[in-house]
Design an enzyme around this catalytic site. Structure first.
Site, PDB file in Angstrom:
ATOM      1  N   ARG A  22       0.809  -1.217   0.000  1.00 18.34           N
ATOM      2  CA  ARG A  22       0.000   0.000   0.000  1.00 18.34           C
ATOM      3  C   ARG A  22       0.843   1.267   0.000  1.00 18.34           C
ATOM      4  NH1 ARG A  22      -3.826  -2.877   4.459  1.00 18.34           N
ATOM      5  NH2 ARG A  22      -5.331  -3.820   3.007  1.00 18.34           N
ATOM      6  N   CYS A  44      -5.309 -18.390  17.051  1.00 26.05           N
ATOM      7  CA  CYS A  44      -6.041 -18.327  18.314  1.00 26.05           C
ATOM      8  C   CYS A  44      -7.420 -18.967  18.221  1.00 26.05           C
ATOM      9  CB  CYS A  44      -6.183 -16.875  18.770  1.00 26.05           C
ATOM     10  SG  CYS A  44      -4.611 -16.048  19.091  1.00 26.05           S
ATOM     11  N   ASP A 284       5.779 -13.260  17.003  1.00 24.25           N
ATOM     12  CA  ASP A 284       6.129 -14.182  18.082  1.00 24.25           C
ATOM     13  C   ASP A 284       7.604 -14.559  18.118  1.00 24.25           C
ATOM     14  OD1 ASP A 284       3.462 -14.103  18.622  1.00 24.25           O
ATOM     15  OD2 ASP A 284       3.046 -16.203  18.162  1.00 24.25           O
ATOM     16  N   LYS A 362     -15.230  -7.755  45.252  1.00 27.98           N
ATOM     17  CA  LYS A 362     -16.230  -8.601  44.616  1.00 27.98           C
ATOM     18  C   LYS A 362     -17.484  -7.775  44.371  1.00 27.98           C
ATOM     19  CE  LYS A 362     -18.914 -12.867  45.076  1.00 27.98           C
ATOM     20  NZ  LYS A 362     -19.242 -14.031  45.953  1.00 27.98           N
ATOM     21  N   ARG A 443     -11.430   2.670  44.815  1.00 28.54           N
ATOM     22  CA  ARG A 443     -11.721   3.484  46.000  1.00 28.54           C
ATOM     23  C   ARG A 443     -11.326   2.773  47.285  1.00 28.54           C
ATOM     24  NH1 ARG A 443     -17.851   5.327  44.882  1.00 28.54           N
ATOM     25  NH2 ARG A 443     -17.764   5.660  47.128  1.00 28.54           N
TER      26      ARG A 443
END
Length: 446
Positions: A22, A44, A284, A362, A443
């Site tokens: 390109r 993957c 990789d 949680k 927080r």
């Protein structure tokens, strides 16, 4: 004409090739050398063909060799395995596997995008029938053709690929066992978070063997594996998949003078240049700069390969562009759970000598008063001296991907824990609480 040669025909290599075409359309002759027979496929996605979410292996191919040749004018060669390079003469040497003939090709600019190969420990019996790895489409097809004989599948290794394969087999109601030499699955997570994955595996009937190192495979009279030995304990099995990691495919560079780390991954700068003139590397087989660690790391993921390849091709074509580094973001599904992480784990921060603490929270994926809410487990790691976010781990059934991407963005831009409260995150009860769980967790930091 500039002679561009690219070794490797998958994510990094073909991303680079397309950028060259390109950006240098009138002056580029691009030759790609692929040792296999398939170009540009989604590695993957391989486990999900077994699992059933992908219909067939051909669905994983993004562009065929013929497309690269006929539409883009790339000399895309298959079954061409490179054996060495001569950086002084600027030549590549190898063998045409189909014709069993040596070949050589000259380059003006060279990209090494050879990826990585799966590691099988050098164990007695590892060449028996029924012993597999999973890295390529032919690997998958070989494994699938063997599955009809299954009675008990054993996966060696509890990392990303091992867990994805365990999910795939379990979904197809194939008895599966995971053998992990460490005391937890998914060692990229801290142990307190990984227990959620252990509980899910047990709930779904997956057998896990911890703290065992595979030492030998035994075969029956027909040469098919029928037992796996781990620290002298025998486990009956008739199909074994090694998911024990990968190593950069760079042994052909021995003697070239290219700079590599101790595992063979290639050092590159921000422009994907190696220490050799006119030689680039990406994917990789190369290292990536880790923005949080402030050092090079080896994190072989498809996202990095595509980005590095794109940047390598852009620079090879003469347009300046730099790779901005990674923050170690990763995500995977394991049965009913999604597990994601970014940045540093608590144990990684400790190993690097960074003053750090963590906070656990949680919450729920949507407003807490909804009947179909799902628990969301969040762990944030932060510096104690300046409250900068260092890392995050999230595990839950829903809403994990949304939150980890917020945290990955925060890590990329060096946000502090104190800044999270000011984020203007989306809210409506079917999607979130008034305070996002990420904000709730931040927080609670000291």
């Amino acid at each position: 004409m500039t002679q561009y040669v690219i070794i490797g025909g998958d994510a990094a290599g073909m991303s680079a090739a397309m950028q060259i075409i390109r950006r240098d359309p009138n002056h580029a002759e691009v030759t790609t050398l692929e040792r296999g027979g398939i170009y540009s496929y989604a590695q993957c996605g391989l486990p999900y063909v077994i699992e059933g979410s992908v219909n067939q292996t051909t669905d994983l191919i993004a562009r065929s060799r013929e497309t690269f040749q006929e539409k883009y004018g790339i000399d895309a060669r298959t079954y061409h395995e490179v054996k060495s390079i001569d950086p002084n003469k600027q030549q590549v040497f190898g063998i045409d596997l189909e014709r069993n003939q040596d070949f050589s090709i000259s380059y003006d600019k060279l990209l090494i995008a050879t990826g990585a190969d799966p590691v099988i420990p050098p164990l007695p019996g590892n060449d028996a029938k029924g012993v597999h790895t999973l890295k390529t489409i032919p690997d998958l097809e070989h494994l699938q053709s063997d599955l009809h004989q299954h009675r008990q599948v054993t996966i060696v290794g509890g990392g990303y690929v091992g867990l994805e394969l365990a999910e795939a087999f379990a979904t197809q109601h194939i008895p599966v066992r995971l053998v992990e030499r460490n005391r937890q699955l998914a060692k990229m997570f801290d142990g307190d978070m990984a227990t959620l994955l252990h509980d899910e595996a047990e709930a779904q009937g997956i057998e896990i063997v911890f703290n065992k190192t595979v030492t030998e495979l035994k075969a029956d009279a027909d040469g098919r594996v029928n037992a796996l030995y781990a620290d002298d304990e025998a486990f009956a099995t008739d199909l074994v998949v090694f998911a024990t990691g990968i190593k950069p495919n760079t042994s052909f560079l021995n003697g070239s003078g290219i700079r590599q780390n101790e595992k063979g991954a290639i050092h590159v700068n921000g422009h994907m240049k190696t220490n050799l003139a006119n030689v680039y590397a990406a994917g990789d087989c190369a290292l990536q700069y880790h923005r949080i660690k402030e050092q090079h790391d080896y994190l072989p993921l498809g996202t990095h390969a595509n980005k590095q390849g794109r940047i390598a091709g852009t620079n090879m074509a003469g347009v300046d562009k730099s790779f901005q580094g990674v923050v170690g973001t990763a995500i995977f599904r394991f049965l009913r759970l999604t597990a994601a992480r970014a940045g540093l784990s608590e144990k990684e921060a400790e190993a690097l000598g960074i003053p750090a603490e963590s906070v656990y929270y949680k919450g729920t994926d949507i407003a807490g008063y909804f009947t179909d809410k799902k628990p969301l487990h969040i762990k944030l790691v932060y510096r104690t001296d300046n409250h900068l976010l260092l890392g995050a781990q999230i595990i839950g059934e829903s809403g994990v991907d949304k939150r980890i991407d917020v945290l990955a963005t925060a890590l990329f831009h060096s946000m502090s824990m104190d800044e999270f409260e000011d984020l203007d995150l989306s809210y409506a009860p079917p999607y979130n609480g008034v305070w996002d769980p990420v904000q709730q967790a931040a927080r609670r930091a000291k």
